[in-house]
Design an enzyme around this catalytic site. Structure first.
Site, mmCIF file in Angstrom:
data_model
loop_
_atom_site.group_PDB
_atom_site.id
_atom_site.type_symbol
_atom_site.label_atom_id
_atom_site.label_comp_id
_atom_site.label_asym_id
_atom_site.label_seq_id
_atom_site.Cartn_x
_atom_site.Cartn_y
_atom_site.Cartn_z
ATOM 1 N N ASN A 9 0.881 -1.180 0.000
ATOM 2 C CA ASN A 9 0.000 0.000 0.000
ATOM 3 C C ASN A 9 0.917 1.228 0.000
ATOM 4 O O ASN A 9 1.470 1.570 1.030
ATOM 5 C CB ASN A 9 -0.884 -0.027 1.259
ATOM 6 C CG ASN A 9 -1.674 1.264 1.439
ATOM 7 O OD1 ASN A 9 -1.780 2.067 0.521
ATOM 8 N ND2 ASN A 9 -2.224 1.450 2.630
ATOM 9 N N LYS A 11 0.213 4.220 -0.278
ATOM 10 C CA LYS A 11 -0.420 5.432 0.294
ATOM 11 C C LYS A 11 -0.167 6.619 -0.631
ATOM 12 O O LYS A 11 -0.055 6.435 -1.850
ATOM 13 C CB LYS A 11 0.084 5.674 1.719
ATOM 14 C CG LYS A 11 -0.029 4.437 2.597
ATOM 15 C CD LYS A 11 0.096 4.742 4.051
ATOM 16 C CE LYS A 11 0.110 3.440 4.827
ATOM 17 N NZ LYS A 11 0.065 3.649 6.268
ATOM 18 N N HIS A 95 -9.421 0.964 4.856
ATOM 19 C CA HIS A 95 -8.148 1.171 5.567
ATOM 20 C C HIS A 95 -8.409 2.095 6.756
ATOM 21 O O HIS A 95 -9.225 3.023 6.670
ATOM 22 C CB HIS A 95 -7.109 1.782 4.613
ATOM 23 C CG HIS A 95 -5.739 1.794 5.202
ATOM 24 N ND1 HIS A 95 -5.339 2.748 6.109
ATOM 25 C CD2 HIS A 95 -4.683 0.951 5.036
ATOM 26 C CE1 HIS A 95 -4.087 2.483 6.472
ATOM 27 N NE2 HIS A 95 -3.676 1.396 5.849
ATOM 28 N N GLU A 97 -6.883 4.509 7.887
ATOM 29 C CA GLU A 97 -6.708 5.945 7.606
ATOM 30 C C GLU A 97 -7.960 6.511 6.953
ATOM 31 O O GLU A 97 -8.328 7.669 7.188
ATOM 32 C CB GLU A 97 -5.448 6.157 6.742
ATOM 33 C CG GLU A 97 -4.188 5.914 7.564
ATOM 34 C CD GLU A 97 -2.947 5.540 6.765
ATOM 35 O OE1 GLU A 97 -2.942 5.646 5.532
ATOM 36 O OE2 GLU A 97 -1.967 5.119 7.418
ATOM 37 N N GLU A 167 -5.410 -5.177 10.620
ATOM 38 C CA GLU A 167 -4.409 -4.132 10.810
ATOM 39 C C GLU A 167 -4.664 -3.411 12.123
ATOM 40 O O GLU A 167 -5.496 -2.487 12.183
ATOM 41 C CB GLU A 167 -4.487 -3.120 9.667
ATOM 42 C CG GLU A 167 -4.204 -3.703 8.303
ATOM 43 C CD GLU A 167 -3.595 -2.658 7.377
ATOM 44 O OE1 GLU A 167 -2.467 -2.858 6.941
ATOM 45 O OE2 GLU A 167 -4.238 -1.633 7.139
ATOM 46 N N GLY A 173 2.359 2.162 10.730
ATOM 47 C CA GLY A 173 3.266 3.295 10.559
ATOM 48 C C GLY A 173 3.959 3.721 11.837
ATOM 49 O O GLY A 173 4.581 4.781 11.892
ATOM 50 N N SER A 212 3.456 -2.302 10.346
ATOM 51 C CA SER A 212 4.917 -2.310 10.495
ATOM 52 C C SER A 212 5.543 -3.669 10.186
ATOM 53 O O SER A 212 6.502 -4.081 10.839
ATOM 54 C CB SER A 212 5.316 -1.814 11.896
ATOM 55 O OG SER A 212 4.828 -0.495 12.102
ATOM 56 N N GLY A 234 4.950 1.281 4.848
ATOM 57 C CA GLY A 234 6.301 1.847 4.727
ATOM 58 C C GLY A 234 7.283 0.956 3.983
ATOM 59 O O GLY A 234 8.027 1.427 3.100
HETATM 60 C C1 PEP Z 1 -0.748 0.074 6.120
HETATM 61 O O1 PEP Z 1 -0.845 1.258 5.892
HETATM 62 O O2 PEP Z 1 -1.621 -0.679 5.717
HETATM 63 C C2 PEP Z 1 0.402 -0.386 6.900
HETATM 64 C C3 PEP Z 1 0.375 -1.593 7.382
HETATM 65 O O3 PEP Z 1 1.435 0.496 7.073
HETATM 66 P P1 PEP Z 1 2.868 0.167 7.734
HETATM 67 O O4 PEP Z 1 3.359 -1.102 7.119
HETATM 68 O O5 PEP Z 1 3.719 1.348 7.379
HETATM 69 O O6 PEP Z 1 2.637 0.041 9.202
#
Ligand code: PEP
Length: 252
Positions: A9, A11, A95, A97, A167, A173, A212, A234
Site C-alpha cells: 500500500n 499510500k 483502511h 486511515e 491491521e 506506521g 509495520s 512503509g
Molecule cells: C498500512 O498502511 O496498511 C500499513 C500496514 O502500514 P505500515 O506497514 O507502514 O505500518
C-alpha cells in the site's frame, strides 16, 4: 491450500520517476517459487503507468480506495469499473486511515466492498482496533462489528472472492508490530467468525496482517497458521524492503 499475498500500500507517496525505479526493482527481484503472489497499490494517478511497467511480471495491480457508487455526479471519486478498466485486480477498502481521517463508516466500507466485487475487483477489507480498544479488551468486538457490516451487506458467500486484512491501528506506521502470537490470536478469531457462517469459505479466505511488517519480522508473522500474507505500508516503498518480505513468503 491458501497462498500468501504480499500487498504493498504505497499510500500518498511516489512520483513517475520514483515509481519507475520501485517497480523495476520489484519486478527484477520477484523470488522464484510458488505459493505466493505480489500486489502493489499505487495512488490513482499512477495506476496506468505502474500497470504498464508491470506488464510481463507476475506482480498484480490494485488501488487503495474506491467509490461505492457506479458512476455519476460524485466529484473527485473513482468508480470500481474505472479501476477494473485500468487493469486493477484488487482494491483496499476500509483502511484505518480512511475510517479515521475521512469518516468512513463500516456500512460505507461494506458498500464499497460490494461495489468493488460487482465490478470484478477483489476487495481487501481492513479491520482492526485502536490502542485504547485493545487496552480496554474490545479488540474482538471491534473487529466483529467491522466484519458484521460486510457480512450483513454482502453475505458470507462474498468472502469466496475477498481478502481480509487485520491491521491493528496502533501498529500502522508506528514501528510497533504485533507479535506473531498477538496477530495470530486475532486472525484465528476472524477465521472462526467466518467459519461459524461457512467453514469452507473460512478455510480458503486469505487473512493478511498489516502493521509495520518488514523483512526482519515477516518470517515470524507468516509462520502463524492463520496469517496468509501482509498488507505493507512503509516497507513497500523500497524494492529491497518489499522483496525481503516477499522472500519470507516464498520460503514460507
Ligand atoms: C498500512 O498502511 O496498511 C500499513 C500496514 O502500514 P505500515 O506497514 O507502514 O505500518
Amino acid at each position: 491450500m491458501r497462498e500468501f499475498l504480499i500487498a504493498g500500500n504505497w499510500k500518498m507517496n511516489g512520483s513517475n520517476a520514483a515509481n519507475r525505479e520501485l517497480v523495476s526493482g520489484i519486478a527484477a527481484g520477484v523470488p522464484a517459487g510458488s505459493g505466493f503472489s505480489l500486489l502493489v497499490c499505487p495512488p490513482y494517478p499512477y495506476l496506468a503507468a505502474v500497470g504498464s511497467a508491470l506488464e510481463g511480471s507476475p506482480v498484480k495491480l490494485g488501488a487503495q480506495n474506491v467509490s461505492e457508487h457506479e458512476s455519476g455526479a460524485f466529484t473527485g471519486e473513482v468508480a470500481p469499473a474505472m479501476l477494473k478498466d485500468m487493469g486493477c485486480d484488487y482494491v483496499i477498502v476500509g483502511h484505518s486511515e480512511r475510517r479515521a481521517m475521512y469518516g468512513e463508516s463500516s456500512f460505507q466500507v461494506a458498500a464499497k466492498f460490494q461495489a468493488a466485487q460487482a465490478a470484478g475487483l477483489t476487495p481487501i477489507v481492513c479491520v482492526g482496533e485502536t490502542l485504547e480498544e485493545r487496552e480496554d479488551g474490545s479488540t474482538e468486538s471491534v473487529v466483529d462489528f467491522q466484519l458484521n457490516a460486510v457480512f450483513d451487506a454482502a453475505g458470507i458467500g462474498a468472502f469466496a472472492s475477498a481478502v481480509v486484512a487485520y491491521e491493528p491501528v496502533w501498529a500502522i506506521g508506528t514501528g510497533k508490530t504485533a507479535t506473531p502470537e498477538q496477530a495470530q490470536e486475532v486472525h484465528r478469531h476472524i477465521r472462526g467468525r467466518l467459519a461459524a457462517l461457512d467453514a469452507g469459505i473460512a478455510e480458503n479466505v486469505q487473512i493478511l496482517y498489516g502493521g509495520s511488517m518488514k523483512g526482519e519480522n515477516a518470517a515470524g508473522l507468516l509462520a502463524m497458521p492463520d496469517i496468509d500474507g501482509g498488507l505493507i505500508g512503509g516497507a513497500s516503498l523500497k524494492a529491497d524492503d518489499f522483496l525481503a518480505i516477499a522472500a519470507a513468503a516464498a520460503q514460507g
